[in-house]
Enzyme design. Sequence first.
Site, PDB file in Angstrom:
ATOM      1  N   GLU A   1      -5.637  -4.057  -1.369  1.00 52.94           N
ATOM      2  CA  GLU A   1      -6.062  -5.207  -0.566  1.00 52.94           C
ATOM      3  C   GLU A   1      -7.111  -6.071  -1.254  1.00 52.94           C
ATOM      4  O   GLU A   1      -7.465  -7.135  -0.748  1.00 52.94           O
ATOM      5  CB  GLU A   1      -6.606  -4.728   0.789  1.00 52.94           C
ATOM      6  CG  GLU A   1      -5.552  -4.200   1.731  1.00 52.94           C
ATOM      7  CD  GLU A   1      -5.252  -2.717   1.565  1.00 52.94           C
ATOM      8  OE1 GLU A   1      -4.668  -2.131   2.490  1.00 52.94           O
ATOM      9  OE2 GLU A   1      -5.603  -2.143   0.510  1.00 52.94           O
TER      10      GLU A   1
ATOM     11  N   TRP B   1     -23.037  13.976   8.261  1.00 54.18           N
ATOM     12  CA  TRP B   1     -21.859  13.801   7.413  1.00 54.18           C
ATOM     13  C   TRP B   1     -21.958  14.619   6.138  1.00 54.18           C
ATOM     14  O   TRP B   1     -22.991  14.675   5.487  1.00 54.18           O
ATOM     15  CB  TRP B   1     -21.696  12.323   7.040  1.00 54.18           C
ATOM     16  CG  TRP B   1     -21.187  11.478   8.159  1.00 54.18           C
ATOM     17  CD1 TRP B   1     -20.814  11.901   9.405  1.00 54.18           C
ATOM     18  CD2 TRP B   1     -20.983  10.068   8.133  1.00 54.18           C
ATOM     19  NE1 TRP B   1     -20.395  10.845  10.156  1.00 54.18           N
ATOM     20  CE2 TRP B   1     -20.483   9.701   9.410  1.00 54.18           C
ATOM     21  CE3 TRP B   1     -21.169   9.085   7.176  1.00 54.18           C
ATOM     22  CZ2 TRP B   1     -20.178   8.388   9.731  1.00 54.18           C
ATOM     23  CZ3 TRP B   1     -20.871   7.780   7.495  1.00 54.18           C
ATOM     24  CH2 TRP B   1     -20.375   7.433   8.765  1.00 54.18           C
TER      25      TRP B   1
ATOM     26  N   THR C   1       0.852  -1.183   0.000  1.00 49.51           N
ATOM     27  CA  THR C   1       0.000   0.000   0.000  1.00 49.51           C
ATOM     28  C   THR C   1       0.889   1.235   0.000  1.00 49.51           C
ATOM     29  O   THR C   1       2.054   1.180   0.385  1.00 49.51           O
ATOM     30  CB  THR C   1      -0.908   0.023   1.236  1.00 49.51           C
ATOM     31  OG1 THR C   1      -0.082   0.053   2.412  1.00 49.51           O
ATOM     32  CG2 THR C   1      -1.799  -1.205   1.280  1.00 49.51           C
TER      33      THR C   1
ATOM     34  N   LYS D   1     -17.786  15.913   9.552  1.00 46.93           N
ATOM     35  CA  LYS D   1     -18.965  15.752  10.403  1.00 46.93           C
ATOM     36  C   LYS D   1     -19.360  17.111  10.962  1.00 46.93           C
ATOM     37  O   LYS D   1     -18.679  17.673  11.823  1.00 46.93           O
ATOM     38  CB  LYS D   1     -18.702  14.764  11.531  1.00 46.93           C
ATOM     39  CG  LYS D   1     -19.971  14.243  12.171  1.00 46.93           C
ATOM     40  CD  LYS D   1     -19.727  12.990  12.998  1.00 46.93           C
ATOM     41  CE  LYS D   1     -21.036  12.388  13.469  1.00 46.93           C
ATOM     42  NZ  LYS D   1     -20.831  11.133  14.238  1.00 46.93           N
TER      43      LYS D   1
END
Length: 533
Positions: free
Chosen positions: A320, A434, A177, A429
Amino acid sequence: MLGGMQDWPLRIMRILDHAAREHGTRELVSLYADGTVTRTDWAGIQRDSRKLAAALERLGVRPGDRVATLAMNHSRHVVAWYGTIGMGGIIHTINPRLFDDQLAYIANHAEDRILFYDRAFAPLVERLKPRWTTIEKFICFDPAPGEPGFENLIDEEAGDYQWREGDEREPAMLCYTSGTTGDPKGVLYEHRSTVLQAMTLTSGDLFELTARAVVLPVVPMFHAAAWGLPFATAIAGGKMVFSADYNPSVMCDLMRAEKVSHTAGVPTVWLALIAHVEATDGDLASLRVVHIGGAAAPRSMIEWFRDRGIRVGHAWGMTEMSPLGTCGAPLGNWDELDDGAQLDYLCRQGRVPFGVELRTVDDAGAVLPRDGKASGRLQARGPWVLRQYFQDERGPVIDAEGWFDTGDVAILHADGVMQITDRSKDVIKSGGEWISSIELENAAVGCPGVAEAAAVAVAHPKWDERPLLLVVRKPGAQIGAEEILAHLADHVAKWWLPDEIVFVDSLPHTATGKLLKTALREQYRDYRLRTAA
């Protein structure tokens, strides 16, 4: 019970053998950084891969050893993949865009023994040699005239090597990654997981790969296996075109010259290509399928391609997940949808192919409904989804039912379509609700005069957090904050509008082209909004 089927392990080398046997004369064209063009075919890739496998054994490489590459996209890099895997080694693609400390860590953590590299990265290699403690031999793919390199290594072999057989669950490829926080983590792909995903990519609902396809992967081979395209295109028997030069002018010329029909890359690449085509009044010739992933694509970008008759597949995935998770294939009722509804759909990240399962959960872990409204943490499971990071003693990163937390926040719709709303660490937030930084950014990029935008959360005494929008203007554009706010007001909820807009010359990106939000959050951590006064 009498009867049954043959045991035919899903090994990656069966892909190359198929391509060489059934599509052996289909070309692989490579444009190198110095302008050199080479041509080979799938039969040539198989021959050279056999030679490399034998050469690696001669150098003392054993099954399970890691062989690294530090290279751009070209056919020799493809040979390094198949040749290493064919003798039982693990091919480890290193991203040259990472910082030196990350590059040193990755190679040492992987315990790489051999490094193949492009001459363009020779200064980097020389700089890091003292820090790479396990690499025993350095071999240049494209050495200067008169110097030994990759071709000399394989030319010493006969090319009759027999692939090493084994279990389909043996490891084959190692990808790390990008490591925006902490050390990069290794993801170990298996033969079985790689073959299953490559087979899936050839389906009509995904990449539409056939023997007629001419595929130019703009996504680098060092980034999540180039989204599996060097494997999937071999299965389909398509032609592959590679470029080590991502200059938009070079890319457009190459697409036209080689009649490229399929391509895939991250949004930042397409922003540059679109700007070049518009500035030169050019065209993209034979291009008919573009897949966009790595970050959410702005609606204006998708419209631009569609207006030119090019199908856009908005894809989502991660290292992944090998990396494909979803793709924007048309729905069953596609022809019944009007243009606006089709665009709304294409702006989402698409449907789940066979081989992946998705769900969303709230902060307490309760599974959320697929109602197109509930936004929660996105989890995935399937045969090409990570179970445990490479050499990570902390153990599996999945729960008892096999679910892996992707770190994304998403909505699942009743028709199975997935829509990323944010990364869990990037969501804003405000007042307990959100705000999607992704939707704000993509709406802003659709405003004339805006080249790129990033939305970050800034502390607010009343609302907890409010959005700050950072904007890069297009060259020569004089657009101001009021015009951008007026544009955004037509595309997002009023309470989502950023409290302030700051114009900047550039924005930081990760090594794979995504906005580097960690750096932006740190830079603007103490920023005081006028509305907070």
